[in-house]
Motif scaffolding. Sequence first.
Motif, short mmCIF file in Angstrom:
data_model
loop_
_atom_site.label_atom_id
_atom_site.label_comp_id
_atom_site.label_asym_id
_atom_site.label_seq_id
_atom_site.Cartn_x
_atom_site.Cartn_y
_atom_site.Cartn_z
N MET A 1 20.37 35.90 -28.58
CA MET A 1 19.42 36.94 -29.00
C MET A 1 18.89 37.76 -27.84
SD MET A 1 17.21 35.17 -32.04
CE MET A 1 16.76 36.79 -32.66
N GLY A 2 19.17 37.33 -26.60
CA GLY A 2 18.68 38.09 -25.45
C GLY A 2 17.17 38.19 -25.44
N TRP A 3 16.65 39.39 -25.17
CA TRP A 3 15.19 39.55 -25.06
C TRP A 3 14.49 39.51 -26.41
CZ3 TRP A 3 12.45 43.60 -27.23
CH2 TRP A 3 13.20 44.69 -27.71
N TRP A 4 15.24 39.50 -27.50
CA TRP A 4 14.64 39.35 -28.82
C TRP A 4 14.22 37.91 -29.11
CZ3 TRP A 4 13.07 43.12 -31.92
CH2 TRP A 4 13.60 44.38 -31.77
N TYR A 5 14.61 36.98 -28.23
CA TYR A 5 14.36 35.57 -28.52
C TYR A 5 12.86 35.26 -28.59
CZ TYR A 5 14.98 30.53 -28.57
OH TYR A 5 14.95 29.21 -28.93
N ALA A 6 12.09 35.79 -27.64
CA ALA A 6 10.65 35.50 -27.62
C ALA A 6 9.96 35.98 -28.90
CB ALA A 6 9.99 36.12 -26.38
N PRO A 7 10.20 37.24 -29.35
CA PRO A 7 9.59 37.65 -30.62
C PRO A 7 10.07 36.81 -31.81
CG PRO A 7 10.34 39.57 -29.39
CD PRO A 7 10.87 38.36 -28.67
N PHE A 8 11.34 36.40 -31.76
CA PHE A 8 11.86 35.57 -32.86
C PHE A 8 11.15 34.22 -32.89
CE2 PHE A 8 15.06 32.48 -34.49
CZ PHE A 8 15.10 32.94 -35.80
N VAL A 9 10.95 33.61 -31.72
CA VAL A 9 10.21 32.35 -31.66
C VAL A 9 8.80 32.53 -32.20
CG1 VAL A 9 9.18 30.65 -30.09
CG2 VAL A 9 11.55 31.37 -29.76
N ALA A 10 8.16 33.65 -31.84
CA ALA A 10 6.81 33.92 -32.34
C ALA A 10 6.81 34.02 -33.87
CB ALA A 10 6.28 35.22 -31.72
N PHE A 11 7.83 34.69 -34.42
CA PHE A 11 7.95 34.80 -35.88
C PHE A 11 8.08 33.43 -36.52
CE2 PHE A 11 10.91 34.91 -39.50
CZ PHE A 11 10.16 35.66 -40.40
N VAL A 12 8.89 32.55 -35.92
CA VAL A 12 9.11 31.21 -36.47
C VAL A 12 7.83 30.40 -36.42
CG1 VAL A 12 10.33 29.03 -36.13
CG2 VAL A 12 11.58 31.19 -35.98
#
Length: 356
Positions: A168-179
């Motif tokens: 996910m590259g730099w999208w990983y941090a926002p995705f973790v926040a969403f989870v």
Amino acid sequence: MLYNLLYPLADRISAFNLFQYITFRTVYALLTALALSWLLGPWFIRRLKLTQGGGQPIRNDGPASHLSKAGTPTMGGVLILFALVLSTLLWADLTNRLVWLAVLVTVSYGFIGGYDDWLKLARRDSKGLAGRWKLVFQTLVALLVGAALAAWTHPVVDIPFFKTQWDMGWWYAPFVAFVLVGASNAVNLTDGLDGLAVAPTFMVAAALAVVVYLSGHAHFSAYLMIPHVPGAGELTVFCGAMVGACLGFLWFNTYPAQVFMGDVGALALGGALGFVASAVHQQLLLAIAGGLFVLEAVSVMVQVASFKLTGRRVFRMAPIHHHFELKGWPEPKVIVRFWIISLILALVALSTLKIR
């Protein structure tokens, strides 16, 4: 703490060699949390009754059968968090940064939920902290955690049933926040009947305990083709403590409940599950194991969207467990059937580790 204090003495006292084994420490973290919950539970409930007076305010628009629950004390999640955190600190390796991050998420979300519960009690109203402010505080914590995980591990998400990971590259941090935010609020929405949320929580935590143990082991993770995360095995101890704390609390929270978990427990436990899954890149596996929580959250979203767009309701009441109550199912029947569904989903999630 015990690992850090006693294992270095293993060369002089051979019995302390046991502390090197994650499985040994996980079992005793579970038993410690369970014992703390059982021993402190009666005293803690008495204190809540003395300090809260009328107990948790009951929704006027909820099922009529819930009016009989008036006077039941809330914020029992404080007991869960105390048992969970203390057991983790006693039995986990305190040099492991993932353990500290798990504790940080749990305690932070517990504070947010605790403030919400306090407002409900102070105002004698079932509406506490405004939803938008809860989301703001939850998201801030989650973004910090997501950034830390993105920096410490590879920013990938494992895809169940397939031998691949999604970078996910730099999208990983926002995705973790969403989870984290999603899991936290999903557990909170599920916490509407006696024992309905806490039992599925320990089932999911038990499934994640297996997953994080395997992910932390280089050979097992390579064999199963799941991401290897050095140090993740210590989160098994944290999961074991969560199972024990939830089991102990269920003793008092089972129908008819002597105490409610409150947002202090529900938000914290949901955030903890979201973090553990994210730490080993198994967010999609969490969606399977915690499918009951997903169903509860989706039922609310569908109900709100349908009513705003068409003026009609899909369910008699959301979350969906209230729908079945209003259809005439007795509360214990709803609870036990939802537990069965949760157990099946946890087993299905574990099966995906081999079905690839």
